[in-house]
Scaffold this motif. Sequence first.
Motif, PDB file in Angstrom:
ATOM      1  N   ASN A  49       0.900  -1.324  -0.028  1.00  0.00           N
ATOM      2  CA  ASN A  49       0.264   0.000  -0.102  1.00  0.00           C
ATOM      3  C   ASN A  49       0.990   1.226  -0.050  1.00  0.00           C
ATOM      4  O   ASN A  49       1.753   1.595   0.835  1.00  0.00           O
ATOM      5  CB  ASN A  49      -1.042   0.017   1.292  1.00  0.00           C
ATOM      6  CG  ASN A  49      -1.913   1.085   0.944  1.00  0.00           C
ATOM      7  OD1 ASN A  49      -1.815   2.235   0.790  1.00  0.00           O
ATOM      8  ND2 ASN A  49      -3.117   0.732   1.485  1.00  0.00           N
ATOM      9  N   SER A 101       0.595   4.107   0.749  1.00  0.00           N
ATOM     10  CA  SER A 101       0.485   5.040   2.306  1.00  0.00           C
ATOM     11  C   SER A 101       1.088   4.517   3.322  1.00  0.00           C
ATOM     12  O   SER A 101       1.770   5.056   4.304  1.00  0.00           O
ATOM     13  CB  SER A 101      -0.804   5.125   2.610  1.00  0.00           C
ATOM     14  OG  SER A 101      -1.914   5.287   1.442  1.00  0.00           O
ATOM     15  N   GLU A 161       2.763   1.696  -9.866  1.00  0.00           N
ATOM     16  CA  GLU A 161       1.655   2.664  -9.404  1.00  0.00           C
ATOM     17  C   GLU A 161       0.422   2.253  -9.571  1.00  0.00           C
ATOM     18  O   GLU A 161      -0.440   2.385  -8.756  1.00  0.00           O
ATOM     19  CB  GLU A 161       2.405   4.127  -9.856  1.00  0.00           C
ATOM     20  CG  GLU A 161       2.782   4.940  -9.011  1.00  0.00           C
ATOM     21  CD  GLU A 161       3.588   6.316  -9.614  1.00  0.00           C
ATOM     22  OE1 GLU A 161       2.964   6.479 -10.563  1.00  0.00           O
ATOM     23  OE2 GLU A 161       4.633   6.588  -9.084  1.00  0.00           O
ATOM     24  N   THR A 195      -0.729  -0.836  -7.293  1.00  0.00           N
ATOM     25  CA  THR A 195      -1.010  -0.667  -6.054  1.00  0.00           C
ATOM     26  C   THR A 195      -1.983   0.217  -5.666  1.00  0.00           C
ATOM     27  O   THR A 195      -2.754  -0.016  -4.625  1.00  0.00           O
ATOM     28  CB  THR A 195       0.315  -0.161  -5.293  1.00  0.00           C
ATOM     29  OG1 THR A 195       0.726   0.855  -6.046  1.00  0.00           O
ATOM     30  CG2 THR A 195       1.335  -1.239  -5.340  1.00  0.00           C
ATOM     31  N   LYS A 196      -2.336   1.204  -6.630  1.00  0.00           N
ATOM     32  CA  LYS A 196      -3.525   2.146  -6.488  1.00  0.00           C
ATOM     33  C   LYS A 196      -4.947   1.244  -6.562  1.00  0.00           C
ATOM     34  O   LYS A 196      -5.844   1.424  -5.997  1.00  0.00           O
ATOM     35  CB  LYS A 196      -3.365   3.240  -7.290  1.00  0.00           C
ATOM     36  CG  LYS A 196      -2.593   4.511  -6.884  1.00  0.00           C
ATOM     37  CD  LYS A 196      -2.600   5.521  -7.642  1.00  0.00           C
ATOM     38  CE  LYS A 196      -1.758   6.637  -7.469  1.00  0.00           C
ATOM     39  NZ  LYS A 196      -1.267   7.486  -8.374  1.00  0.00           N
ATOM     40  N   GLN A 204      -7.792   3.010  -4.695  1.00  0.00           N
ATOM     41  CA  GLN A 204      -7.760   4.378  -5.048  1.00  0.00           C
ATOM     42  C   GLN A 204      -7.918   4.635  -6.616  1.00  0.00           C
ATOM     43  O   GLN A 204      -8.136   3.623  -7.452  1.00  0.00           O
ATOM     44  CB  GLN A 204      -6.268   5.026  -4.832  1.00  0.00           C
ATOM     45  CG  GLN A 204      -6.171   4.857  -3.261  1.00  0.00           C
ATOM     46  CD  GLN A 204      -4.615   5.006  -2.964  1.00  0.00           C
ATOM     47  OE1 GLN A 204      -3.868   4.973  -3.770  1.00  0.00           O
ATOM     48  NE2 GLN A 204      -4.204   4.752  -1.552  1.00  0.00           N
ATOM     49  N   TYR A 239      -7.145   5.754 -10.419  1.00  0.00           N
ATOM     50  CA  TYR A 239      -5.755   5.472 -11.154  1.00  0.00           C
ATOM     51  C   TYR A 239      -6.012   5.857 -12.530  1.00  0.00           C
ATOM     52  O   TYR A 239      -7.470   5.814 -13.107  1.00  0.00           O
ATOM     53  CB  TYR A 239      -5.148   4.400 -10.851  1.00  0.00           C
ATOM     54  CG  TYR A 239      -6.128   2.994 -11.453  1.00  0.00           C
ATOM     55  CD1 TYR A 239      -7.146   2.529 -10.547  1.00  0.00           C
ATOM     56  CD2 TYR A 239      -6.358   2.678 -12.700  1.00  0.00           C
ATOM     57  CE1 TYR A 239      -7.786   1.465 -10.916  1.00  0.00           C
ATOM     58  CE2 TYR A 239      -7.142   1.491 -13.094  1.00  0.00           C
ATOM     59  CZ  TYR A 239      -7.716   1.108 -12.241  1.00  0.00           C
ATOM     60  OH  TYR A 239      -8.630   0.041 -12.411  1.00  0.00           O
TER      61      TYR A 239
END
Lengths: 291, 271, 427
Positions: A151, A153, C396, C399-400, C405, C407
Motif C-alpha cells: 500500500n 500509504s 503505481e 498498487t492504487k 484508489q 488511477y
Amino acid sequence: MTRKQFFLVFMIPTFIILFFLAFYPLLNAFYYSLQNWDLRSSRPIRFVGLKNYIQLFTDARFLNSLRISLLWSVITVGFSVFFGAGLLAPLINDNAKGSFRTICLFIFIIPALLPRVGAAYMWRLMYSSSIGIINYFLSFFGIGPIGFLENPSYALYSVAAIDIWQWSFLIAALTIILLQDIPKEIIEAGSLDGAKRWQLYRFIIFPVIVPPFLSIFFIKMMESLRSFDFIFVLTAGGPGVATETLDMYAYWQGIGSAGRVSYASSMSIVMLVITIILITIVWRGLVRWHE
Amino acid sequence: MARVNGKDIFYKIIIILVLLIALAPILWMFLSSFKSRVDIISYPPKFIFTPVMDNYKRVLQMPTLMHGLRNSLTIVPISLLLGFIFGVPVGYIFARIKFKRSADLRFFILSLRFMPPVAVALPFFLIWMRLGLLDTIPAVIFTYLTIAISTMIWLTIECFKQVPVECEEAAHLEGCTQFQVFSRIALPLAIPSILGMCIFIFILLWNEFFLAFVITSQRAVTMPVASAAFAVVGMEVPWGQICASVILLSIPPLILSYFFVKFLPYFFKVS
Amino acid sequence: MKKSLFVLLLITITMSLLIIPGLASAQNKITINVLTQPRREWELLEQYLPEFEEKENIDVVFHYFAELERRSKSRLDASTKAGQYQVYYIDEANVAEFAVNNWLIPIKDYYPEEYDFADFSEPLVAVLTFNDITYGAPMTFEGNVMFYRKDLFERDGIAVPQTLDEYLEVVKHFHNPPELYGTAVRGLRGSGMNVWRFSPYLKMFGGQYLDENGVPAFNSPEAVKAVEYYIELIKHSPSPTLSWSDAMDNFNAGKVAIVEYANLKMDYTMDPKGSVVYDKVGYSKPAAGPMGAISNTAVHGLGISVAGCPTEELKAAAGKFIGWFTSKENEIRKVVAGSGLTNARKSTFASSEFAAAYPAEFVEAQVEMMKIQQMCILQIPEWPEIGDYLGIKLEELFTKAYAGQSYDIQAALDDAVAYAKEVLGKK
C-alpha cells in the motif's frame, strides 16, 4: 614528549589519510558531475557544465526522492532515538543489575548484527499479506490482511519500522554504556532531593550524557541517509516511487539500470550540500539548546 | 516494601517483553532455518514441523559465503584497529588541546560521512582498478579507513571530555609527558565508553554493503556482499537458506561483541 | 614513550606485511573468472568443475552476484575496461547493450566444435543474437506454462481456459480471499518483474512498444486494454507487488487457483518439499488473446568479455569453458539432478531422461509453449531504462487499483512513453 610533538605526531598522519581518502573521491565525483559520462555508451566523454544540475531540478523523481529521504531520516532517527534512549535505556538502567544487565545489553546488540540483506528478505516474508506471520497474528484480532509493503500509504513506514527495530536497541545499548560512566554521586544527590524518576533523567542524567549521545545521534542520521539495503530488498523503491530515497534513485541512475554516472554524481553533490546545510542547522540548534 | 517488589516485578515483565520484541523476529528466522521450503511458505505459519538440516548443509557448502565471512573477519577488525590507532589520539587532541580551526576540523571530520556511497564508490573503483588492487583485502581496508577513522575521532572526542581534567593535570605536574598522560591516565579512564563506540563502529563496518559491493568481486568479497548474492538464487528466494545464513553469519560478530561488552573493560582497567 | 610509538608502528607494519603477500598471486596457469549469479544448476555443475580444470589445465573461478547486481557489475567491468572477468553471464535484457558497445566477442568464433553449437534451440540463440551476430551460448530459458489446481477444477467442473476472457472468468470464479486467490501475477517493479510478464499481454492485445518508425507507442488504446486486463489479474492476486519468487510461493502454498508462470518453477512445484499442492497441479499451454497466444521468452547465456580477454589464449580458454559448461553431458546431468528445465539444447528436451523427469502433461504444455514463444521485451540498448520506468508506472497503477484508489492508465502510459522518447532522443 611535549604537547606540540604529540599533536603533530598523531594529527598529521591521520589527516593525510583522511584528506586523501575523502578528497580524491569527492573531487572525482564533482568532476564527473560536470561531464556526460554514461556507462552504457562508448561515446567520448564531454564537459557539459552545469547541465546535469539544471536537469535535476526539473526531474520530478529527484524532487520526490528528496522528500522521501527527508521523511525517512526524520522518522527513523526520531523514533530510534526516542525508543532507544528515551524509553529502553532508562528502563534497563534502573531495573536490570549485574549479569541480567549484561544479558540485556548483549541481546540489544543482536538485531544490529544480523546480515541486513538476509534479514530484510525474512522481513519481507513476514510482512506478506497472504502467507506472512504478522498478518496471521493480526487475524486473531480480526484485523487485516494489511498490505504492509504494497500500500503506497504504509510502505515507507513498514520499512522504517524495521530500521527502527534494529537501531533503537543498538542506541539503547550504547546509551546504557554511557550511563555507566556517570558518577554515582550525581545520581544519589538527585535522588535525595526527592526528584521523580523521569525528572532525574530529564534534568540530571541526560544532560551529562548529551554531548557523547549527540555524536551517536549524528552518526545515526548519516546512516539513515544511506539505508539502502532494507529498502532495496523490501520494496525496491516502490510501490511506484513511494519509498524511493535519494540513495536508491542515485543508485538506479548511476550504477543500476541507467548507468548515467555523471547525472548520479551531480545528484550526490546536491545531496552532500543539502546534508551539510541541514546538519549545520541541526548542530547549531542542538548546541544552543544544550547550553 | 511489598509495593516496591510489585513494581520491581512489573518492570521485570516489561523488560522481558522488550527482549522478546528484540528477539522474536530472530527466533522466527531460527525456527524457519530448520524448515523445508514447503513448511516456510505454508499458511497458517507452522510452529510444529519436522526439522531438517538441509538449509545449514547447503549454506556450509557454499564456498563463497564462508569465504565472505572469513574476509569480513579479517577486514573489519583490522580496519577497526587501524581506526583506533589513527583515530583515538586525534579524538583526545580534539578534546583536550585547543588549537585554531579546531571546530572547523571537527566538522570536516563529520562531513566525511555525508558523502553518498553511490558517489564515492565509483572513484574508489577506478583508483583501485588503476593500482591493480580491485577485489583485494587492502583496498577494502583502505576504503573503510575513512569510515573507521572519522567515526572513531568523532565519537571518542566526547568520551575523553568525560574524563576529569584534574587527574590529567595532576599527572602533568608529576612530570609525565603528554603521551604518558594520554596512554596511562586518559585512555584507561575513558576506555569503557570508547569500547562501546568501537562496537558501534564494528557494526557500521560489518554491515557496510555498497562500497564493498562495487570494489570487490570474489577474492575479497565481504560477508554482506556474499550473503546478498545468495539471497536470490536465479530469481528464486531460497527462504530456508537465507534464514540459515542469517543465523550462522551472526554468530561470529555475536561472540566478538560479547567479548567487547564483557571482558575488554576489565582488561583495560587492570593494565 | 618512544617504545609505545615503536610498538604502534610495528603493529601497523606487520599488518600490512600480512596482507600484501595475498596480493601477489603470480600464476602461469590461465584463470577464467566467470561473473555469474547463484543458481541451483551452477552449484551442481561446480562439483564437476575439476573435471574440466584438469583436462584443459585451466583454473575457473565463479564470482556470484544476485541478478540485478550481476548486471550492474558486468556493465561496470565492461564499460571501464577493468577486465576482471573473462566470461560474462548475459541475458535478454543486456545483450543489445553489450553488442552495440562491442563488449562481447562473437561466441561462434570460439565455441569449440566438439560441443555442437547447432544443437541449441534456435529461438533461444536468436535472443542472444544482435544484428545477425550471436554473442552468447544459451544455458537456460523461461517461457510461460499454465499451472492450475486440478482438484479444484474437477470439484467445480471447470474446463481449462483457452482464451484470456475464459481465463479471467475462471480466476474470478475461484477468487475467495483470504482462503483462496484467483491468480497470482507479478506486480513488483524492476527487471524481470512486472514489465516482463506484462509484455506478452501487450502483444496479445495488439499493442507494441515501438511503431514502424521506431517511435515509442505503448500508450495506444490496445496497450491501455492490456493494462486494464492485467489490473484485473492483479486485483485477484494475493498482493499487487509480488516478485518472481513470491507469486509462485503463493501458488505452492495452496493459496492460488491458477497461474500462467515460468516453466522453470516446475522444479519446485512438483517437489513435495517445495509445494503443498505438488500432486494436485494440471498443466496447459498459455491462454490466447485477440492476437493469439504468446509466451515471452527470456534467455540466459554465457559470453566472452572483450575487456577480460586481451589474448587469443584467454579467448580460446573462455570459449572452452563455455563449451564445457553448456555441453550435452552437463545438460543431462542437470536433468538427472532435478534442474532439467534450465537447459537450452534440442537434444536434451527430446531425450529419454527429460521425458522421464517430468509429467507427460507438462512436457506437452512446454512443447506447445515453445511453438508460440517470442521475445516480447525490446532488444535495444536503452531497454533497461525504458523498461524500469514503465515498471514503476505499472506498479503505481497496480498498487492504487489494489488499494481501491483512483488511477489513470492513459496518463501513466503517456508519461512512460514521453520518458522513452526522451531516452531514445525522439522528442
